[in-house]
Design an enzyme around this catalytic site. Structure first.
Site, PDB file in Angstrom:
ATOM      1  N   GLU A 154       7.279  -9.972  -8.173  1.00 59.66           N
ATOM      2  CA  GLU A 154       8.333  -9.052  -8.623  1.00 59.66           C
ATOM      3  C   GLU A 154       9.507  -9.839  -9.203  1.00 59.66           C
ATOM      4  O   GLU A 154      10.671  -9.576  -8.859  1.00 59.66           O
ATOM      5  CB  GLU A 154       8.821  -8.159  -7.469  1.00 59.66           C
ATOM      6  N   GLU A 230       1.080  -2.867  -5.558  1.00 63.47           N
ATOM      7  CA  GLU A 230       1.586  -2.526  -4.225  1.00 63.47           C
ATOM      8  C   GLU A 230       1.760  -1.013  -4.159  1.00 63.47           C
ATOM      9  O   GLU A 230       2.719  -0.478  -4.696  1.00 63.47           O
ATOM     10  CB  GLU A 230       2.928  -3.210  -3.943  1.00 63.47           C
TER      11      GLU A 230
HETATM   12  C1  GLA Z   1       8.213  -5.390  -2.803  1.00 67.01           C
HETATM   13  C2  GLA Z   1       7.679  -6.773  -2.499  1.00 67.01           C
HETATM   14  C3  GLA Z   1       6.853  -6.792  -1.242  1.00 67.01           C
HETATM   15  C4  GLA Z   1       7.522  -6.004  -0.126  1.00 67.01           C
HETATM   16  C5  GLA Z   1       7.764  -4.594  -0.598  1.00 67.01           C
HETATM   17  C6  GLA Z   1       8.438  -3.713   0.438  1.00 67.01           C
HETATM   18  O1  GLA Z   1       7.315  -4.675  -3.482  1.00 67.01           O
HETATM   19  O2  GLA Z   1       6.930  -7.290  -3.571  1.00 67.01           O
HETATM   20  O3  GLA Z   1       6.679  -8.124  -0.857  1.00 67.01           O
HETATM   21  O4  GLA Z   1       8.726  -6.624   0.192  1.00 67.01           O
HETATM   22  O5  GLA Z   1       8.625  -4.611  -1.691  1.00 67.01           O
HETATM   23  O6  GLA Z   1       7.742  -3.686   1.614  1.00 67.01           O
END
Ligand code: GLA
Length: 570
Positions: A154, A230
């Protein structure tokens, strides 16, 4: 290439392959537990497992790389369970994990993070040199199960350094990664433009509205197949907040919609596990993540379909039903052994933390945990207030994160980051001692990499110089040294069992502290909740006697812990 990306979707060994993946982090459960839990992922209908690699778990001290065999075994156990694997090696992982996976020895040295700066990249390269061979040799192209590898995490939520992302991607290629590389970002223009790399697959992370998310992705990447890297089907908790859950029906409906749109998916989390020891991270609140400090709880159950001890939940069955429309041959889940029968374990022998005070490091101003080479735990700072002088307020600047303040040996206050940092009416001469406890390092946003400890001690405006810092090794408890009043105190007891089984441990009268069983730290407890019980994993237990140690920081010496029949997460 035996795993390929096409605009229509993925192909494994020439056949269309929809990635039905679930996240499970090997560093959040014990190696003995991985095979059954991975088979549980398979029994939900998944064909792939995804894991991050937590750099700070493997390189606790600069240049000392350990436990890589854990990742190797995890990938092999996944293959054994019939699962492909997606590896997200970092260097930054977020994940509600201490410091987002970055080693404190690196972030504490003040180097610019996550950008094209050699002071950051050289240690990354050294770690990747050690890590990547075991991933490379397990790629599908070499007969293994690794199908995809992530470049950063991210990144578009953090920075815009394209040169940095390109450097990481080239580094992965140069080390032999030949499966598709990818990035993953929020489905927003600024995140996708900051976080993706030309020529490298882009994926999106979200919890709802797959149509909008995939449309945004498509605008940026008309030739990339839709994949949710995700799918937030649950969430994590902060101490002092409500326990967060999401209904099985709601999450399953989103899944159904995503798959009907032709999407591939990675459940975040399929199985969450536990932030054992001091591995829980923290966040900063507010829209721009620079507000209040919010430490994350010990459990990482995440309200995931497979719960903290590896058991299927209502969500598991709801997801399985949806996944069954898209895949066949889903095996049945295996039954789990029972949990420990509820009981009370009596604690005795209260012992003060004072016996832990040994060698100190003197310096004009307080040194940080990072300068002391301490990642987490307790550090005592001691300074003399000159005198004679009138009473003035004593100020503790930059508390990270909690401080028991003693004046001439008497506990005067417990201060917390974000609260008052002042004690009234301290006259001189006096000996001031500040016992600091650290909570998790921020794992997301611009404040990743904050240091621990205290910044300064003042007597009204005047800095108090000549501070000695004593790192306390809390694994070396000085039993039998007696105890004074409330405040940090150790007690211990014996949990007698016939056979090792999972359990849920609570400290019913405790306010805040830590629990160890047979020397293994279960994590932090905190009476503010929402988490009330700590998961006690069977593999750390043995038939017969098991030593339970409680460090209660704020209350009186604890006289018992309870083993409860079920998890109390809020
Ligand atoms: C983001 C991050 C993950 C995690 C989620 C929340 O997507 O990439 O590693 O922290 O948020 O759980």
């Amino acid at each position: 290439m035996s795993f390929a990306v096409t605009p229509q979707g993925f192909e494994l060994r020439g056949e269309p392959f929809r990635v039905l993946s679930g996240a499970m982090h090997y560093f959040r459960s014990l190696p003995e537990q991985w095979p059954a839990r991975l088979r549980m992922l398979r029994a939900m209908g998944l064909n792939t497992v995804e894991t991050y690699v937590a750099w700070n778990y493997h390189e606790p001290v600069a240049g000392v790389v350990e436990r890589l065999d854990h990742l190797a075994k995890f990938l092999d156990d996944a293959a054994e369970a019939g699962l492909c694997a997606i590896v997200r090696p970092g260097p930054y992982i977020c994940a509600e994990w201490e410091n987002g996976g970055l080693p404190a020895w690196l972030t504490g040295s003040g180097v610019p993070l996550r950008c094209h700066d050699q002071r950051f990249l050289a240690p990354v390269d050294r770690f990747f040199d050690a890590l990547l061979p075991l991933v490379v040799e397990r790629q599908v192209s070499r007969g293994g199960n690794v199908i995809m590898v992530q470049v950063e995490n991210e990144y578009g939520s953090y920075g815009s350094d394209q040169e940095y992302l390109r450097y990481l991607a080239d580094g992965l290629l140069a080390r032999g990664v030949d499966v598709p590389l990818f990035t993953s970002d929020g489905p927003e223009d600024h995140m996708l433009t900051g976080g993706s790399v030309p020529g490298i697959l882009a994926t999106v992370n979200f919890g709802s509205d797959p149509k909008a998310a995939f449309e945004t992705l498509k605008r940026h990447r008309p030739d990339d197949p839709p994949m949710c890297m995700e799918f937030w089907n649950g969430w994590f908790d902060h101490w002092g907040d409500e326990h967060i859950t999401r209904s099985a029906a709601d999450a399953a409906a989103t899944l159904d919609e995503m798959l009907a749109l032709g999407g591939s998916v990675n459940f975040y989390m399929a199985h969450g596990g536990t932030n054992f020891g001091t591995w829980a991270g923290a966040n900063r609140g507010g829209t721009y993540h620079d507000g209040d400090y919010q430490p994350t709880v010990t459990s990482y159950d995440y309200d995931a379909p497979i719960d903290e001890r590896g058991a299927p939940t209502e969500k598991f069955w709801a997801f399985r039903e949806v996944l069954a429309k898209y895949t066949s041959d889903i095996p049945d889940p295996e039954p789990l052994p029972p949990v420990l029968v509820p009981r009370t374990v009596t604690l005795g022998e209260p012992t003060s933390w004072r016996g832990l005070v040994r060698d100190g490091v003197g310096s004009p101003m307080p040194v940080s945990y990072e300068d002391l080479g301490v990642v987490h735990g307790l550090v005592l700072y001691r300074v003399e207030v000159p005198g004679p002088r009138q009473p003035y307020p004593l100020v503790v600047d930059g508390i990270a994160d909690r401080a028991h303040v003693f004046v001439d040996g008497q506990l005067r206050a417990t201060l917390e980051r974000g609260g008052t940092n002042t004690i009234d009416d301290v006259a001189g001469p006096a000996t001031v001692e500040v016992l600091v406890e650290s909570l998790g390092r921020v794992n997301y946003g611009p404040h990743v990499g904050e240091t621990k400890g205290i910044r300064a001690l003042r007597h009204e405006r005047q800095y108090l110089h000549g501070v000695t810092a004593y790192p306390l090794n809390w694994e070396d408890v000085p039993w039998g040294s007696g105890v004074e009043g409330v405040g940090p105190v150790f007690t211990r007891g014996d949990l007698k069992i016939d056979e090792p089984l999972d359990g849920y441990l609570a400290v019913p009268g405790g306010l805040r502290g830590y629990v160890w069983v047979n020397g293994f730290c279960l994590g932090r407890y905190n009476a503010v909740g929402p988490q009330r019980t700590l998961y006690l994993p069977a593999p750390i237990l043995r038939s017969g006697s098991n030593e339970v140690v409680v460090l209660e920081l704020d209350g009186v010496a604890q006289s018992a812990v309870s083993i409860d029949g079920e998890a109390g997460l809020g």
